[in-house]
Design an enzyme around this catalytic site. Structure first.
Site, PDB file in Angstrom:
ATOM      1  NE  ARG A  63      -7.024   6.915  15.325  1.00 46.16           N
ATOM      2  CZ  ARG A  63      -6.033   6.031  15.208  1.00 46.16           C
ATOM      3  NH1 ARG A  63      -6.052   4.900  15.910  1.00 46.16           N
ATOM      4  NH2 ARG A  63      -5.010   6.272  14.413  1.00 46.16           N
TER       5      ARG A  63
ATOM      6  CB  CYS B  40      -5.957  10.731  10.183  1.00 52.08           C
ATOM      7  SG  CYS B  40      -4.425  10.062   9.534  1.00 52.08           S
TER       8      CYS B  40
ATOM      9  CD  GLU C 293      -8.841  10.038  13.842  1.00 52.91           C
ATOM     10  OE1 GLU C 293      -8.776  10.961  14.673  1.00 52.91           O
ATOM     11  OE2 GLU C 293      -7.843   9.457  13.384  1.00 52.91           O
TER      12      GLU C 293
HETATM   13  N1  EPU Z   1      -1.216   6.036   1.378  1.00 52.59           N
HETATM   14  C1  EPU Z   1      -1.280   6.459   0.089  1.00 52.59           C
HETATM   15  N2  EPU Z   1      -1.448   7.800  -0.148  1.00 52.59           N
HETATM   16  C2  EPU Z   1      -1.549   8.714   0.849  1.00 52.59           C
HETATM   17  C3  EPU Z   1      -1.501   8.256   2.184  1.00 52.59           C
HETATM   18  C4  EPU Z   1      -1.331   6.917   2.431  1.00 52.59           C
HETATM   19  O1  EPU Z   1      -1.211   5.660  -0.844  1.00 52.59           O
HETATM   20  O2  EPU Z   1      -1.705   9.895   0.557  1.00 52.59           O
HETATM   21  C5  EPU Z   1      -1.009   4.603   1.638  1.00 52.59           C
HETATM   22  C6  EPU Z   1       0.358   4.359   2.265  1.00 52.59           C
HETATM   23  O3  EPU Z   1       1.359   4.242   1.294  1.00 52.59           O
HETATM   24  C7  EPU Z   1       0.127   3.080   3.028  1.00 52.59           C
HETATM   25  C8  EPU Z   1      -1.332   3.169   3.440  1.00 52.59           C
HETATM   26  O4  EPU Z   1      -1.940   4.146   2.597  1.00 52.59           O
HETATM   27  O5  EPU Z   1       0.260   1.977   2.172  1.00 52.59           O
HETATM   28  C9  EPU Z   1      -1.499   3.554   4.918  1.00 52.59           C
HETATM   29  O6  EPU Z   1      -0.865   4.812   5.140  1.00 52.59           O
HETATM   30  P1  EPU Z   1      -0.139   5.169   6.518  1.00 52.59           P
HETATM   31  O7  EPU Z   1       0.863   4.118   6.834  1.00 52.59           O
HETATM   32  O8  EPU Z   1       0.317   6.575   6.411  1.00 52.59           O
HETATM   33  O9  EPU Z   1      -1.254   4.995   7.607  1.00 52.59           O
HETATM   34  P2  EPU Z   1      -2.747   5.500   7.650  1.00 52.59           P
HETATM   35  O10 EPU Z   1      -3.618   4.303   7.660  1.00 52.59           O
HETATM   36  O11 EPU Z   1      -3.009   6.537   6.618  1.00 52.59           O
HETATM   37  C10 EPU Z   1      -2.933   5.421  10.243  1.00 52.59           C
HETATM   38  C11 EPU Z   1      -3.565   6.303  11.282  1.00 52.59           C
HETATM   39  C12 EPU Z   1      -2.600   7.410  11.674  1.00 52.59           C
HETATM   40  C13 EPU Z   1      -1.307   6.806  12.166  1.00 52.59           C
HETATM   41  C14 EPU Z   1      -0.725   5.951  11.050  1.00 52.59           C
HETATM   42  C15 EPU Z   1       0.555   5.271  11.444  1.00 52.59           C
HETATM   43  C16 EPU Z   1      -5.997   6.428  10.958  1.00 52.59           C
HETATM   44  C17 EPU Z   1      -7.120   7.206  10.378  1.00 52.59           C
HETATM   45  N3  EPU Z   1      -4.764   6.921  10.735  1.00 52.59           N
HETATM   46  O12 EPU Z   1      -2.771   6.217   9.076  1.00 52.59           O
HETATM   47  O13 EPU Z   1      -3.214   8.147  12.726  1.00 52.59           O
HETATM   48  O14 EPU Z   1      -0.402   7.810  12.548  1.00 52.59           O
HETATM   49  O15 EPU Z   1      -1.680   4.928  10.693  1.00 52.59           O
HETATM   50  O16 EPU Z   1       0.291   4.167  12.202  1.00 52.59           O
HETATM   51  O17 EPU Z   1      -6.222   5.417  11.607  1.00 52.59           O
HETATM   52  C18 EPU Z   1      -4.572  10.024  13.310  1.00 52.59           C
HETATM   53  O18 EPU Z   1      -5.322   9.219  13.841  1.00 52.59           O
HETATM   54  O19 EPU Z   1      -4.789  11.249  13.345  1.00 52.59           O
HETATM   55  C19 EPU Z   1      -3.417   9.515  12.593  1.00 52.59           C
HETATM   56  C20 EPU Z   1      -2.624  10.305  11.909  1.00 52.59           C
END
Ligand code: EPU
Length: 308
Positions: free
Chosen positions: A175, A224, A294
């Protein structure tokens, strides 16, 4: 009021929109007014705008799709620079692709897919333009936009010249990129993609869009809010801290994903600051982790901060 905007118009030959609502320019829909806004179509325009703004001591902020930025309620007193339609071209030089920085990621994905090329489709569903995606090194599903970048061409604001640098010189990390430190107007991006059947690429696009639709909320947001710390995703930490559904004024932590703040239409920057501080405090107390923003905050004088 002095007519600095008129002076800037005379010096550049471009028209400057005055007192533009920043809500309109950002996906989260927060922020006061920008003093002026200009659209540039050519390299020469960029050069003229920066030269005139420096002379008039007007701070300048280059804005892409506005999907990862939050402006303050007092707005931004300087000049917003946006790239016009001439930066929306996509040129296929199979298997390389050269795209203008104002191209929307969705347009890049569709066009490369239709050309039988693979490499950017995992990013399907990420909003915003290519320039912003490069600056932020946007990504999803273990893929970052930098994975397929070959070179980036940009106007170097410090050196006042166009430059093209190869990927290895662009300091891409999670990022972030060189452009977080070095002010620039990203103009074009060259990608090195892989030949692949359209159907295979389309299947990947559909999978990612479906995943996104179930795990990420609709509504006005900046995606995010916090970076994922090394050991646990920020969304999970916020969830575990019991913060989903928390509201400050017109801003709400999504029930679907803890790392998304949704603007119900009334949210102010003050709401944003309070909710960010609240979440940081609670997550630090309960999980011992400091969450870092972020999204980028832009204050009245154009200063960018990574904290509220
Ligand atoms: N989770 C929870 N509760 C929540 C949200 C997530 O328990 O409220 C758990 C999910 O079940 C999963 C883990 O956390 O086990 C990761 O969640 P998710 O797959 O939604 O991915 P993330 O790490 O929260 C990242 C990026 C997103 C991107 C997604 C999909 C960052 C900060 N975020 O989210 O990017 O779309 O992966 O690859 O790196 C962004 O940068 O604006 C963004 C949305």
């Amino acid at each position: 009021m002095d007519d600095k905007w008129k002076t800037l118009e005379d010096a550049t030959g471009l028209s400057v929109a005055r007192d533009v609502s920043l809500k309109r320019f950002t996906s989260i829909g927060i922020g006061g007014l920008a003093g002026g806004a200009v659209t540039v179509e050519r390299e020469k325009d960029i050069e003229k705008v920066f030269a005139a703004a420096a002379k008039l001591r007007i701070p300048v902020k280059v804005l892409g799709g506005g999907t990862n930025v939050v402006f303050s309620d007092t707005g931004f007193s300087g000049l917003l620079v946006r790239l016009g339609d001439s930066f929306k071209k996509i040129e296929i030089r199979f298997p390389r692709v050269i795209a203008g920085a104002a191209v929307h990621l969705s347009a890049l994905i569709t066009r490369t897919m239709e050309s039988g090329l693979s490499g950017v489709e995992k990013l399907a569903g990420i909003p915003g333009t290519l320039g912003g995606a490069i600056r932020q090194n946007s990504g999803a599903w273990e893929t970052s936009i930098s994975d397929t970048v070959r070179t980036v061409t940009f106007w170097d604001i410090q050196d006042r010249r166009m430059r093209t640098l190869p990927k290895d010189d662009l300091a891409f990390r999670y990022r972030t990129s060189l452009f977080a430190e070095r002010p620039a107007v990203i103009c074009a991006v060259e990608f090195e993609l892989q030949p692949a059947p359209r159907d295979v690429v389309l299947a990947e696009v559909n999978t990612r869009m479906r995943q996104r639709a179930t795990s990420q909320p609709p509504g006005r947001s900046a995606g995010c809010i916090f970076k994922n710390p090394p050991d646990q995703p920020a969304g999970r930490l916020i969830d575990q801290a019991g913060l989903k559904g928390r509201r400050v004024g017109g801003l709400l932590i999504s029930d679907i994903h803890g790392n998304f703040f949704i603007n119900d239409g009334r949210a102010t920057f003050a709401d944003f600051e309070r909710l960010v501080a609240d979440v940081q405090t609670q997550v630090r107390e309960r999980c011992g982790v400091k969450l870092e923003l972020e999204v980028e905050i832009i204050r009245e004088n154009g200063n960018q901060t990574k904290d509220v």
